[in-house]
Design an enzyme around this catalytic site. Structure first.
Site, short mmCIF file in Angstrom:
data_model
loop_
_atom_site.label_atom_id
_atom_site.label_comp_id
_atom_site.label_asym_id
_atom_site.label_seq_id
_atom_site.Cartn_x
_atom_site.Cartn_y
_atom_site.Cartn_z
N CYS A 2 46.16 36.67 39.78
CA CYS A 2 45.14 36.27 38.81
C CYS A 2 45.82 35.33 37.83
O CYS A 2 46.51 35.77 36.91
CB CYS A 2 44.55 37.48 38.11
SG CYS A 2 43.28 37.06 36.90
N GLU A 111 40.43 31.82 41.62
CA GLU A 111 41.46 31.90 42.64
C GLU A 111 41.41 30.66 43.50
O GLU A 111 40.36 30.01 43.61
CB GLU A 111 41.27 33.17 43.49
CG GLU A 111 42.46 33.51 44.34
CD GLU A 111 43.75 33.59 43.56
OE1 GLU A 111 44.47 32.55 43.54
OE2 GLU A 111 44.03 34.63 42.96
#
Length: 248
Positions: A2, A111
């Site tokens: 992340c 992402e």
């Protein structure tokens, strides 16, 4: 992994979701990057009126954990993620797993999917039901070389579920509301007692849409970053992304 996330809900929604006393209003943030301040929720013991109760409070900390024993953070990598599978044993995270578990309010995260030599495709990944979620996080204060105390934090990650596995092999750990107390209670719950929470989200928890490569630049911070785009068009028209991702 992340490496970027977002918090766009207003302060009132954060107060309600995390059962907090009123907090200062803050603007929506669409592109939060490592080394920037992040909002965290931590537990503490409230002993007012002679009664000891567990309560919650918010703080702003630097996204990028520095262990309390560090001499100089410049000599260490920017640890904005911690692998949940090994955090309880790694020297950098062991103390925080035992004494510094936190919740990190978020609206979702970004992402990047890589496919050979093609430019990485960014995705905006948010809860399918909408609203807020809570990342599992770690907190660590350290004494800076100038004598000031700096508070820092990291997001715990786990293996991706099948839904997100086609985008990336890692994902942040999310903590359900029903487990907030157990996660934050470092006095009564050791890492082995909360290991069951460090799991991938259910398959229907997240939804991901391809978004513009504009999210690659930290300076871009508007809501348009989360608008879906045609993936093929993005690859043909966008410049090579300036990736600023660290960790795993």
């Amino acid at each position: 992994m992340c490496g970027r996330f977002s918090l766009t809900s207003p302060a009132e929604a954060v107060e309600s979701y995390f059962d907090l006393d009123p907090i200062e209003p803050f603007p929506p943030r669409y592109n939060i990057a490592p080394s920037q301040p992040i909002l965290i929720v931590m537990g503490y013991t409230d002993r007012r009126a002679g009664v000891s109760e567990t309560a919650r409070q918010v703080r702003l900390v630097r996204w990028g954990l520095v262990p309390s024993w560090a001499k100089n953070p410049a000599d260490m990598p920017l640890m904005f993620n911690a692998r949940s599978e090994t955090a309880a044993d790694k020297p950098a995270f062991r103390g925080a797993m035992r004494h510094g578990r936190i919740l990190i309010p978020a609206s979702g995260f970004y992402e990047w999917r890589r496919n050979g030599n093609e430019r990485p495709q960014p995705y905006w990944i948010s809860p399918a039901r909408g609203g807020l979620i809570a990342f599992a996080g770690l907190y660590s204060p350290f004494m800076a070389p100038d004598g000031s105390e700096v508070e820092t934090g990291a997001i715990l990650t786990t293996r991706a579920n099948e839904t997100l596995g086609a985008i990336h092999h890692r994902m942040p750990v999310t903590i359900p509301q029903a487990d907030f107390d157990r996660w934050l209670d470092v006095r009564n719950y050791e890492p082995r007692h909360i290991a069951d929470l460090l799991r991938p989200a259910d398959e229907d928890f997240w939804r991901g849409v391809p978004v513009s490569a504009e999210v690659n630049k930290v300076a871009n911070m508007g809501p348009e970053l989360q608008e879906a785009v045609e993936e093929v068009e993005l690859r043909e028209k966008s410049p090579a992304p300036q990736m600023e991702l660290f960790g795993s």
